[in-house]
Design an enzyme around this catalytic site. Sequence first.
Site, PDB file in Angstrom:
ATOM      1  N   SER A 113       2.462 -20.954  20.075  1.00 59.69           N
ATOM      2  CA  SER A 113       2.736 -20.102  21.232  1.00 59.69           C
ATOM      3  C   SER A 113       1.493 -19.980  22.094  1.00 59.69           C
ATOM      4  CB  SER A 113       3.181 -18.709  20.773  1.00 59.69           C
ATOM      5  OG  SER A 113       3.228 -17.803  21.857  1.00 59.69           O
ATOM      6  N   TYR A 167       2.093 -11.336  15.345  1.00 59.74           N
ATOM      7  CA  TYR A 167       2.788 -12.519  15.865  1.00 59.74           C
ATOM      8  C   TYR A 167       1.784 -13.567  16.322  1.00 59.74           C
ATOM      9  CZ  TYR A 167       5.279 -15.491  19.159  1.00 59.74           C
ATOM     10  OH  TYR A 167       5.775 -16.579  19.837  1.00 59.74           O
TER      11      TYR A 167
END
Length: 312
Positions: free
Chosen positions: A190, A205
């Site tokens: 990401s 995350y």
Amino acid sequence: MQGACISESQPWYLHFVCFIGFLFLLRVLFIPLLKWFTTRFLLTPKRLKRYGSWAMVTGATEGIGRAFAHELAKHGLNLILVSRNLSKLESVSDDFQQEFPHIKIKIIPFDFSSEGGYGAIEEGIKGLEVGILINNVGITYPRAMFFHEVDQLTWTKILRVNLEATTWVTRSLIGPMLHRRRGAIVNISSGAAVVVPSHPLYAIYAATKAYVDALSRSLHVEYKQFGIDVQCQVPLYVSTRMVSEVAAIDKPSLFVPSPEVYAKAAVAQIGIGSRCSPFWAHSLQWFLVGLVPDNLVDTWRLSIGLRRRSLS
């Protein structure tokens, strides 16, 4: 007429400063632009079926995972679709089978956030020549939260899905690929972990996605010599349900592609380098963010996180 930086009348240290400035521009501007141009326009996408006849996609019933599977089916690859919802898996499988009647499709219902083992996946792929693995499954916070606010159930699930699942599935398939001396593994990280220096209020995350990046790049170096292409792909925002819930982005735009547009670019980059951001606008954003001092980016990202937290 001589320029200021090369005039013999200038002190030596000015020449040195000019040389350092040249190296900086080379590192920050020229080399990244040359790499971007080469991968986008000069390198030919690899013939995917040479890796093997089957491709496995985790998190395959919606968003990027579904679009990845659809794009791979266009290339004539048989599909192994893994997701937790059996009815959605059956629906996606039926849709794909109607559109691509010449390919085989196998579905494996599996919840990566559960405490159970991975026996169902091991059994499901037994005897199949899985040449391409797309480790796409991933989850994030239900809303922006400080680290101390994240309950144990939430962060445990994030670790299981984003970290443990990627590691385990990669480990289970890399052995057969090593035996055949060919294969491609794409792990989805990401921009929250790679493009920006920090991702406040989504720390766990971001940390799991940083792990995915580090694991992938090291495995790329380890296994390239054996014909296995391990790659970390770094998307920024894509118009998916998860992004809609987290960032309130509910439709595609210039910098936020649809899953289908993203997947087309992503599949074209399989096997080309250890790390990439396949969609052109994402790679442009990555380049521009790299020109901004980290502390300014940190402040900007914190303000975004706090605003989202106040609205949740």
